[in-house]
Design a protein around this motif. Structure first.
Motif, PDB file in Angstrom:
ATOM      1  N   GLN A 108       0.705  -1.081  -0.006  1.00 10.78           N
ATOM      2  CA  GLN A 108       0.029  -0.003   0.050  1.00 10.78           C
ATOM      3  C   GLN A 108       0.916   1.181  -0.232  1.00 10.78           C
ATOM      4  O   GLN A 108       1.830   1.165   0.521  1.00 10.78           O
ATOM      5  N   HIS A 109       0.461   2.267  -0.891  1.00 10.92           N
ATOM      6  CA  HIS A 109       1.081   3.795  -0.638  1.00 10.92           C
ATOM      7  C   HIS A 109       1.161   4.032   0.689  1.00 10.92           C
ATOM      8  O   HIS A 109       0.083   4.250   1.426  1.00 10.92           O
ATOM      9  N   PRO A 110       2.369   4.156   1.584  1.00 14.22           N
ATOM     10  CA  PRO A 110       2.436   4.648   3.079  1.00 14.22           C
ATOM     11  C   PRO A 110       1.412   5.907   3.213  1.00 14.22           C
ATOM     12  O   PRO A 110       1.074   5.799   4.296  1.00 14.22           O
ATOM     13  N   ASP A 111       1.415   6.645   2.455  1.00 16.27           N
ATOM     14  CA  ASP A 111       0.756   8.035   2.734  1.00 16.27           C
ATOM     15  C   ASP A 111      -0.713   8.045   1.873  1.00 16.27           C
ATOM     16  O   ASP A 111      -1.314   9.320   2.003  1.00 16.27           O
ATOM     17  N   LYS A 112      -0.984   7.016   1.435  1.00 17.10           N
ATOM     18  CA  LYS A 112      -2.198   7.289   0.395  1.00 17.10           C
ATOM     19  C   LYS A 112      -3.105   6.020   0.773  1.00 17.10           C
ATOM     20  O   LYS A 112      -2.984   4.737   0.274  1.00 17.10           O
ATOM     21  N   ALA A 113      -4.043   5.896   1.866  1.00 17.88           N
ATOM     22  CA  ALA A 113      -4.695   4.543   2.313  1.00 17.88           C
ATOM     23  C   ALA A 113      -5.405   4.093   0.990  1.00 17.88           C
ATOM     24  O   ALA A 113      -6.209   2.907   1.006  1.00 17.88           O
ATOM     25  N   ASP A 114      -5.698   5.084  -0.033  1.00 15.47           N
ATOM     26  CA  ASP A 114      -6.716   4.746  -1.141  1.00 15.47           C
ATOM     27  C   ASP A 114      -5.821   4.225  -2.277  1.00 15.47           C
ATOM     28  O   ASP A 114      -6.133   4.460  -3.469  1.00 15.47           O
ATOM     29  N   MET A 115      -4.715   3.775  -1.958  1.00 18.56           N
ATOM     30  CA  MET A 115      -4.058   3.216  -3.303  1.00 18.56           C
ATOM     31  C   MET A 115      -3.028   1.813  -2.908  1.00 18.56           C
ATOM     32  O   MET A 115      -2.543   1.906  -1.589  1.00 18.56           O
ATOM     33  N   PHE A 116      -3.239   0.859  -3.633  1.00 20.25           N
ATOM     34  CA  PHE A 116      -2.246  -0.175  -3.298  1.00 20.25           C
ATOM     35  C   PHE A 116      -1.552  -0.690  -4.677  1.00 20.25           C
ATOM     36  O   PHE A 116      -2.162  -0.437  -5.726  1.00 20.25           O
ATOM     37  N   ILE A 117      -0.362  -1.428  -4.624  1.00  8.43           N
ATOM     38  CA  ILE A 117       0.348  -1.750  -5.912  1.00  8.43           C
ATOM     39  C   ILE A 117       0.498  -3.171  -5.723  1.00  8.43           C
ATOM     40  O   ILE A 117       0.905  -3.764  -4.867  1.00  8.43           O
ATOM     41  N   ALA A 118       0.035  -3.860  -6.740  1.00  7.87           N
ATOM     42  CA  ALA A 118       0.148  -5.460  -6.983  1.00  7.87           C
ATOM     43  C   ALA A 118       0.830  -5.744  -8.144  1.00  7.87           C
ATOM     44  O   ALA A 118       0.773  -5.226  -9.121  1.00  7.87           O
ATOM     45  N   THR A 119       1.961  -6.615  -7.837  1.00  8.56           N
ATOM     46  CA  THR A 119       2.863  -7.063  -8.727  1.00  8.56           C
ATOM     47  C   THR A 119       2.977  -8.526  -9.001  1.00  8.56           C
ATOM     48  O   THR A 119       2.707  -9.015  -7.775  1.00  8.56           O
ATOM     49  N   PHE A 120       2.834  -9.090 -10.049  1.00 10.03           N
ATOM     50  CA  PHE A 120       3.046 -10.557 -10.145  1.00 10.03           C
ATOM     51  C   PHE A 120       3.017 -11.210 -11.491  1.00 10.03           C
ATOM     52  O   PHE A 120       3.292 -10.200 -12.397  1.00 10.03           O
ATOM     53  N   GLN A 121       3.466 -12.354 -11.503  1.00  4.07           N
ATOM     54  CA  GLN A 121       3.771 -12.915 -12.825  1.00  4.07           C
ATOM     55  C   GLN A 121       2.426 -13.704 -13.282  1.00  4.07           C
ATOM     56  O   GLN A 121       1.635 -14.322 -12.670  1.00  4.07           O
ATOM     57  N   GLN A 122       1.909 -13.166 -14.555  1.00  3.15           N
ATOM     58  CA  GLN A 122       0.701 -13.514 -14.982  1.00  3.15           C
ATOM     59  C   GLN A 122       0.772 -14.665 -15.952  1.00  3.15           C
ATOM     60  O   GLN A 122       1.400 -14.485 -17.143  1.00  3.15           O
TER      61      GLN A 122
END
Length: 288
Positions: free
Chosen positions: A237-251
């Motif tokens: 999650q963006h430490p200073d924006k609770a309304d954003m997260f980043i997901a990374t994966f191999q699809q």
């Protein structure tokens, strides 16, 4: 600076992939760098260092503002002592600033690194760099000897909340379910359900929502089945924006007429009380 309670985990450090042996959390409010090791998916705090940051303050927006960026970044490699001017000390770990979200916001600048200190000083006062994150040389050398340099996550913020393990696991589960639901709706071949996961302001750098939706409807309508597996999923999650997260994966994608595997990174934001994908694409490395 008050130390976090033993065993607690920052609420933005949500899911390390099995490939990520370490994660770095930089709390600018307290000028601390926390190094976590991945212990079977549970982050364990193993080091804690004083760190100084940009003399312009935080939340970098443009080249030359001397600020340190806030957000979720990844190391892109390593610069050795002999490749660097003396003021960087014993080495540097470049970060992928500007990331895809910075680029979308029009944020400029580059060359944001975690590095050592000038050779003739032990450490620097807070806010002494031009936007970089600076450790004393002995601490940088120690950090440098521990982390592997392949896309180590680096979370930079001022608003870290530390959770006990149960609260942390509950939050991890809820965001992982958001990503899994997207995958399930894609596999279902129901284009409306699938596209409901994308934000109205979605843009992948090539096309906005309507073009993207049109293309996906066209492609999916020609399929008799779609199978999607997500490997090495990480969620921050963006430490200073609770309304954003980043997901990374191999699809790993398979359908009746195509199969392929690629790395994917998604930026999820809150829209009308629901998590939606605002950006989706290959992780790009940024400029060292």
């Amino acid at each position: 600076a008050s130390k976090p309670d033993p065993g607690t985990i920052p609420d933005s450090l949500l899911k390390m992939s099995p490939e990520q042996e370490h994660a770095i959390v930089i709390d600018l409010k307290n000028s601390r760098l926390y190094l976590f090791a991945n212990r079977n998916g549970i982050p364990e705090l193993i080091r804690d260092y004083y760190v100084s940051y940009g003399r312009g303050g935080v939340d970098k927006r443009k080249r030359g503002d001397l600020k340190t960026p806030l957000g979720v970044y990844f190391t892109t490699g390593r610069l050795k002592d002999e490749q660097l001017p003396p003021r960087y000390g014993t080495g540097a770990l470049p970060l992928n600033y500007p990331n895809a979200w910075d680029t979308r916001l029009g944020n400029t600048g580059s060359g944001i690194w975690v590095h050592g200190s000038p050779k003739d000083t032990f450490s620097r006062p807070p806010k002494a760099s031009e936007g970089c994150l600076s450790l004393s040389n002995n601490h940088f050398t120690e950090l440098d000897g521990i982390v592997d340099f392949n896309a180590t996550p680096v979370l930079i913020g001022t608003e870290f909340k530390w959770l006990d393990r149960n609260a942390w696991l509950a939050k991890q589960t809820s965001l992982q379910q958001v990503v899994e639901q997207w995958r399930d709706d894609w596999k279902s071949l129901d284009a409306d359900n699938y596209l409901a996961h994308y934000a109205s302001n979605f843009n992948n750098g090539d096309m906005g929502y309507s073009q993207f939706a049109e293309q996906k409807r066209r492609v999916n309508s020609g399929k008799s089945f779609i199978d999607v597996e997500l490997e090495n999923l990480s969620i921050y999650q963006h430490p200073d924006k609770a309304d954003m997260f980043i997901a990374t994966f191999q699809q790993n994608y398979r359908s009746d007429n195509y199969s392929g595997s690629s790395m994917k990174r998604q930026y999820w934001i809150q829209e009308d009380g629901h998590w939606k994908i605002a950006y989706e694409g290959k992780p790009h490395k940024g400029k060292p």
